[in-house]
Design an enzyme around this catalytic site. Structure first.
Site, PDB file in Angstrom:
ATOM      1  N   ASP A  36       0.920  -1.330  -0.013  1.00 12.47           N
ATOM      2  CA  ASP A  36      -0.033  -0.114  -0.106  1.00 12.47           C
ATOM      3  C   ASP A  36       0.827   1.263  -0.030  1.00 12.47           C
ATOM      4  O   ASP A  36       1.536   1.522   0.931  1.00 12.47           O
ATOM      5  CB  ASP A  36      -0.684   0.038   1.332  1.00 12.47           C
ATOM      6  CG  ASP A  36      -2.273   0.826   1.032  1.00 12.47           C
ATOM      7  OD1 ASP A  36      -2.048   1.729   0.450  1.00 12.47           O
ATOM      8  OD2 ASP A  36      -3.158   0.386   1.780  1.00 12.47           O
ATOM      9  N   THR A  77      -6.939   3.655  -1.992  1.00 15.26           N
ATOM     10  CA  THR A  77      -6.562   2.339  -1.741  1.00 15.26           C
ATOM     11  C   THR A  77      -7.842   1.427  -2.141  1.00 15.26           C
ATOM     12  O   THR A  77      -7.461   0.463  -2.953  1.00 15.26           O
ATOM     13  CB  THR A  77      -6.574   2.120  -0.215  1.00 15.26           C
ATOM     14  OG1 THR A  77      -5.507   2.903   0.400  1.00 15.26           O
ATOM     15  CG2 THR A  77      -6.377   0.712   0.115  1.00 15.26           C
ATOM     16  N   ASN A  98     -12.685   5.115  -1.347  1.00 17.33           N
ATOM     17  CA  ASN A  98     -12.447   4.485  -0.017  1.00 17.33           C
ATOM     18  C   ASN A  98     -14.059   4.556   0.506  1.00 17.33           C
ATOM     19  O   ASN A  98     -14.668   3.540   1.032  1.00 17.33           O
ATOM     20  CB  ASN A  98     -11.726   4.864   0.844  1.00 17.33           C
ATOM     21  CG  ASN A  98     -10.116   4.551   0.554  1.00 17.33           C
ATOM     22  OD1 ASN A  98      -9.919   3.558  -0.572  1.00 17.33           O
ATOM     23  ND2 ASN A  98      -9.120   5.359   0.878  1.00 17.33           N
ATOM     24  N   LYS A 159      -5.923  -3.590   6.796  1.00 16.98           N
ATOM     25  CA  LYS A 159      -7.328  -2.846   6.295  1.00 16.98           C
ATOM     26  C   LYS A 159      -8.078  -3.780   5.776  1.00 16.98           C
ATOM     27  O   LYS A 159      -7.953  -4.964   4.918  1.00 16.98           O
ATOM     28  CB  LYS A 159      -6.751  -1.764   5.191  1.00 16.98           C
ATOM     29  CG  LYS A 159      -6.073  -0.696   5.522  1.00 16.98           C
ATOM     30  CD  LYS A 159      -5.808   0.035   4.291  1.00 16.98           C
ATOM     31  CE  LYS A 159      -4.933   1.341   4.498  1.00 16.98           C
ATOM     32  NZ  LYS A 159      -4.725   2.352   3.440  1.00 16.98           N
ATOM     33  N   ASP A 160      -9.340  -3.605   6.448  1.00 17.34           N
ATOM     34  CA  ASP A 160     -10.590  -4.593   5.938  1.00 17.34           C
ATOM     35  C   ASP A 160     -10.791  -4.549   4.318  1.00 17.34           C
ATOM     36  O   ASP A 160     -10.730  -5.607   3.528  1.00 17.34           O
ATOM     37  CB  ASP A 160     -12.005  -4.021   6.469  1.00 17.34           C
ATOM     38  CG  ASP A 160     -12.298  -2.631   6.351  1.00 17.34           C
ATOM     39  OD1 ASP A 160     -11.760  -1.927   5.546  1.00 17.34           O
ATOM     40  OD2 ASP A 160     -13.003  -2.155   7.185  1.00 17.34           O
ATOM     41  N   ASP A 304       1.509   2.372   3.886  1.00 17.55           N
ATOM     42  CA  ASP A 304       0.390   3.651   3.646  1.00 17.55           C
ATOM     43  C   ASP A 304       0.224   4.517   5.002  1.00 17.55           C
ATOM     44  O   ASP A 304       0.297   5.703   4.827  1.00 17.55           O
ATOM     45  CB  ASP A 304      -0.973   2.953   3.067  1.00 17.55           C
ATOM     46  CG  ASP A 304      -1.917   4.056   2.890  1.00 17.55           C
ATOM     47  OD1 ASP A 304      -1.702   4.699   1.759  1.00 17.55           O
ATOM     48  OD2 ASP A 304      -2.853   4.506   3.712  1.00 17.55           O
ATOM     49  N   HIS A 308       1.478   8.464   5.148  1.00 17.30           N
ATOM     50  CA  HIS A 308       0.445   9.401   5.641  1.00 17.30           C
ATOM     51  C   HIS A 308       1.126  10.198   6.785  1.00 17.30           C
ATOM     52  O   HIS A 308       0.794  11.608   6.877  1.00 17.30           O
ATOM     53  CB  HIS A 308      -0.854   8.896   5.757  1.00 17.30           C
ATOM     54  CG  HIS A 308      -1.608   8.514   4.825  1.00 17.30           C
ATOM     55  ND1 HIS A 308      -2.177   9.476   3.891  1.00 17.30           N
ATOM     56  CD2 HIS A 308      -2.132   7.487   4.153  1.00 17.30           C
ATOM     57  CE1 HIS A 308      -2.926   9.053   2.980  1.00 17.30           C
ATOM     58  NE2 HIS A 308      -2.786   7.670   3.121  1.00 17.30           N
ATOM     59  N   ASP A 351      -1.402  -0.127  -4.907  1.00 22.31           N
ATOM     60  CA  ASP A 351      -2.695   0.333  -5.055  1.00 22.31           C
ATOM     61  C   ASP A 351      -2.457   1.646  -5.582  1.00 22.31           C
ATOM     62  O   ASP A 351      -3.599   2.270  -6.227  1.00 22.31           O
ATOM     63  CB  ASP A 351      -3.617   0.151  -4.002  1.00 22.31           C
ATOM     64  CG  ASP A 351      -3.022   0.985  -2.659  1.00 22.31           C
ATOM     65  OD1 ASP A 351      -1.909   1.034  -2.776  1.00 22.31           O
ATOM     66  OD2 ASP A 351      -3.632   0.786  -1.810  1.00 22.31           O
ATOM     67  N   HIS A 487      -2.347  11.190  -1.150  1.00 23.61           N
ATOM     68  CA  HIS A 487      -2.352  10.620  -2.468  1.00 23.61           C
ATOM     69  C   HIS A 487      -3.611  10.988  -2.898  1.00 23.61           C
ATOM     70  O   HIS A 487      -4.712  11.623  -2.427  1.00 23.61           O
ATOM     71  CB  HIS A 487      -2.065   9.233  -2.576  1.00 23.61           C
ATOM     72  CG  HIS A 487      -2.613   8.209  -1.756  1.00 23.61           C
ATOM     73  ND1 HIS A 487      -3.964   7.765  -2.196  1.00 23.61           N
ATOM     74  CD2 HIS A 487      -2.628   7.853  -0.501  1.00 23.61           C
ATOM     75  CE1 HIS A 487      -4.409   7.037  -0.890  1.00 23.61           C
ATOM     76  NE2 HIS A 487      -3.451   7.189   0.155  1.00 23.61           N
TER      77      HIS A 487
END
Length: 547
Positions: A36, A77, A98, A159-160, A304, A308, A351, A487
């Site tokens: 990610d 993502t 998202n 992440k789900d 990711d 961030h 991604d 992003h």
């Protein structure tokens, strides 16, 4: 009579031999490894300190597509994971961000939200997730169909959305991390209860273990020459930290931040790959009794979260990738041991990528800046109120798109085209905005063709806003106080991603020809001799397939 029996037996044997010869050869296992927020240049930026068994093994033994481009906006993502596995784009597969706003109702929607399922291993809303919002099939779905559901497909990610969307609609399981408990969970879409081995893995409390070890640099900090000074104005801090510097005392910070903290450390990737290795063993991935190919989808999300919070020029990013290199090496070794070297195919991609912090960029005398979304929306409210008598005609600027309040516009009997025209005129007055596009208007002809294609591909009429905002290079929604990076835009720093294939069916090599993110799924489908996903618009990368 005996001669007749022999002739019949030989005939049957020839038929079976012919069928066996025509049965397509396939690897025992395919592994999709999504990193990610990984920029393409991370393959090389820290390469002088990578070992030989991680990223370099993939490059030296595999095939790399050096110019892999995301062909839609926005670059987020959920869209990236969906596109890699469907070979499709938001316009078709329906995952428009998202989060998005359902245009017909004005209601917000999370990409994997499913209020009709319940969590497994949890009682919280974090478990109410499934792939139902994904409209197109995935290459993992197609593998299930092609093998009469005998292949095993599992997706995992902190992440789900990173675990659910790649695994598709027919997966045996998808697992994601629940911050409140520190456990891997799932939903009733997949199962009634967690397997015993997952319960046992959760009881190890590895998140506790890793956070209590703190985060210090892998090597002496003065050797991190690919990064700026550790103490700088572009990085975020956790509550309780005096400065954004090493060592990061996660053992102390976790008392307030909880397990959420592990997402923003390299340990988040280690934790995920620990779980992936457990899946290989407990689920016997690549050892399918039917001989069918299995598929493991792994998404590494910590990269990711680190990006961030700290930005791509930070020591934290460099250290994260140096550690990830070692974790990938250990994972490849596990694949060799569990499945056998040469028996599996793995591909690594991302991604989306990421930008430099705009303030850092402008401090170096580059062009860039911030779109102050709240101020822009307030300016729109003022103009619309003056002209149409209401300041509530715009619901949101989510995903760099203007989402209109259609219900109110209709009730006031307003001309939609006049409303959109007023919005566009006002947005062009804002700094940092290059183009403003009425998605069902005629402005697209004035935009360069590659950018026009990205705009069109990213527009889903049901889930996207009516007007697309295109920022100038290095401009983002945010404020100068926003630390780290982000992003979401069209530029190369967000849309140029790595793509490396290695293993069964892959010869060593590389291409600098432009390929697109949508080409990954049909390439894997061709490798497996199965039909491409039903919304696919990509093309197989023939160089990867040795043609």
């Amino acid at each position: 009579m005996r001669s007749l029996i022999i002739i019949v037996f030989l005939g049957i044997s020839c038929v079976f031999q012919s069928l066996a010869q025509n049965k397509p050869a396939r690897p025992k296992l395919v592994v999709g490894l999504m990193v990610d927020q990984m920029r393409w240049d991370y393959l090389y930026r820290f390469a002088d300190r990578y070992g030989e068994e991680g990223f370099n093994r993939l490059l030296n033994d595999g095939f790399t597509c050096e110019n892999t481009i995301i062909n839609y906006i926005p670059t987020y993502t959920a869209i990236g994971h969906s596109t890699v596995y469907t070979g499709s784009v938001p316009s078709i597969h329906g995952i428009a961000g998202n989060d998005w706003i359902v245009q017909a109702t004005g209601e917000p929607m999370y990409c994997t939200q499913d209020d009709n399922v319940v969590g497994v291993g949890t009682t919280s809303r974090e478990g109410q997730q499934s792939p139902r919002n994904l409209l197109a099939s995935t290459v993992t779905d197609q593998l299930k169909l092609a093998t009469n559901f005998q292949s095993k497909v599992i997706g995992i990610s902190i992440k789900d959305r990173g675990g659910i969307l790649p695994a598709g609609h027919f997966a045996d399981a998808a697992y994601w991390f629940e911050s409140s408990s520190g456990n891997w969970i799932s939903s009733s879409f997949y199962m009634e209860k967690l397997p015993n081995w997952v319960d046992a893995f959760n009881k190890k409390k590895l998140a506790d273990k890793y956070l209590k070890e703190d985060w210090n640099t892998l090597y002496p900090i003065e050797t991190y020459t690919n990064s700026i000074a550790d103490d700088n104005n572009y990085e975020g801090k956790w509550p309780g930290e005096e400065s954004p510097t090493f060592p990061r005392k996660t053992s102390i910070l976790m008392k307030d931040a909880g397990y959420e903290l592990i997402k923003t450390t390299p340990a988040g990737n280690k934790f995920t790959l620990d779980f992936a290795k457990e899946i290989l063993q407990k689920e016997q991935m690549g050892k399918n009794a039917t001989g069918s190919t299995d598929f493991l989808c792994v998404s590494l999300s910590a990269t990711d979260y680190v990006g961030h919070r700290y930005s791509l020029s930070a020591v934290e990013i460099e250290d994260t990738y140096l550690r990830l290199d070692q974790e990938i090496a250990a994972f490849l070794k596990s694949l060799d041991e569990q499945v056998g070297e040469g028996n599996y195919t793995i591909f690594l991609t991302a991604d989306h990528a990421a930008s430099y912090n705009p303030m850092y960029y402008t401090d170096q005398k580059g062009n860039g800046g911030y779109l102050f979304s709240r101020q822009i929306q307030n300016n729109l409210k003022e103009v619309l109120s003056q002209k149409f008598g209401s300041d509530k005609l715009v619901r949101s600027l989510t995903n760099y798109q203007v989402h209109l309040n259609y219900t109110l516009i209709d009730s006031l009997k307003l001309d939609k085209e006049a409303v959109k025209s007023t919005i566009i005129d006002q947005l062009y007055k804002e700094p940092g905005i290059a183009y403003v596009v009425d998605m069902e208007g005629n402005q697209n002809m004035f935009i360069p063709a590659p950018l026009r294609e990205k705009i069109i591909n990213g527009y889903n009429r049901k889930n996207s806003g009516a007007i697309q905002i295109i920022a100038e290079p290095q401009w983002y929604a945010g404020t100068p106080r926003s630390p780290g990076t982000t992003h979401g835009v069209w530029s190369a720093y967000d849309s140029h991603i790595p793509l490396v294939f290695m293993g069964w069916g892959i010869e060593h090599g590389k291409t600098n020809k432009e390929v697109q993110i949508i080409d990954i799924a049909p390439t894997i489908a061709s490798l497996l001799h199965i039909m491409e996903p039903n919304g696919n618009i990509g093309k197989p990368i023939i160089e990867v397939l040795g043609e």
